[in-house]
Design a protein around this motif. Structure first.
Motif: not given
Length: 199
Positions: A76-97
Motif C-alpha cells: 500500500p505504501k509503494v502504491k501511494l508512491q507509484m500513484l504520485r509518479v502516475y499523476e505527475r506524468f499523467a500527460e506524458e505518453p512516453r512513460l508507462m507502468m
C-alpha cells in the motif's frame, strides 16, 4: 551477494553527473562493443486479459515493480508512491507502468481488474500483470528486485518494494525504495532526465 552488487550500483550511480543517467547492471565487451544488461523477453496477462510483452513498451520508457493485492505490509505504501509518479506524468505518453503480481494463485485477472478500477488507473498506461509464477520470480532478478514466496513473513511473500526505471532499449537506468517519498522524488527527477534524453 546480489544485494551488495545492487548497493554498489546505486552508490556508483549517485556519484555520477546527473546530466545523463547511467546504464545499470553487468556489462561485457563483445567484439569490441560494450553490451549492457537488458530485460529479457517476457509475456504476461494484464487486468484487461491482454497479453503484455516487450513490444507493448516499444519506443517507451516504463517503471516496473512487484506487488500483490493482499499485501499487508509495504505494497500500500509503494502504491501511494507509484500513484504520485502516475499523476505527475499523467500527460506524458512516453512513460508507462508495469506492476507484476507475485501471488499468481490469488491475483487472478478479475482481481487485478477490480484493483485497477479501485485505483482508477488507465489500463493503456498502467499494466497490472500475472503469469506463470516461475517466470515472474525469474524476471524479478533481471530487474534487480526480490520476489519470493516466504511463509515466515506477513502475507507469505518477500519482495523489495523497489521501483525500477527501464528505457526503450530494455536497460535499467534508475531505481529507488518505493516506500521512501524522498527517494521517489529523486526517482521522478531521474524519469525527467531520461525523458529529456529522448527528445
Amino acid at each position: 551477494m546480489r544485494q551488495l552488487i545492487i548497493a554498489l550500483l546505486f552508490l556508483s550511480a549517485c556519484g555520477l553527473s546527473q546530466r545523463e543517467l547511467p546504464i545499470l547492471g553487468h556489462q561485457e565487451i563483445i567484439d569490441g562493443e560494450t553490451v549492457y544488461h537488458q530485460i529479457p523477453d517476457f509475456s504476461f496477462i494484464n487486468q484487461d486479459s491482454q497479453r503484455i510483452t516487450n513490444a507493448t513498451f516499444k519506443d517507451k520508457i516504463y517503471i516496473s515493480e512487484f506487488f500483490f493485492t493482499s499485501c499487508p505490509t509495504i505494497c500500500p505504501k509503494v502504491k501511494l508512491q507509484m500513484l504520485r509518479v502516475y499523476e505527475r506524468f499523467a500527460e506524458e505518453p512516453r512513460l508507462m507502468m508495469l506492476s507484476h503480481s507475485i501471488d499468481v494463485k490469488y491475483d487472478t485477472v478479475e482481481r487485478l481488474k477490480r484493483y485497477s478500477n479501485n485505483l482508477e488507473l488507465n489500463s493503456d498506461r498502467w499494466h497490472l500483470v500475472t503469469g506463470e509464477e516461475e517466470e515472474i520470480y525469474d524476471i524479478a532478478d533481471d530487474y534487480f528486485s526480490i520476489a519470493i514466496e516466504d511463509s515466515t513473513v506477513p502475507g507469505g511473500f518477500d519482495h523489495s518494494g523497489r521501483l525500477i526505471l527501464v528505457d526503450e532499449n530494455r536497460h535499467i537506468r534508475s531505481f529507488c525504495n518505493g516506500v521512501d517519498p524522498d527517494a521517489v522524488d529523486r526517482f521522478m527527477n531521474d524519469i525527467t532526465l531520461l525523458l529529456d534524453e529522448k527528445k
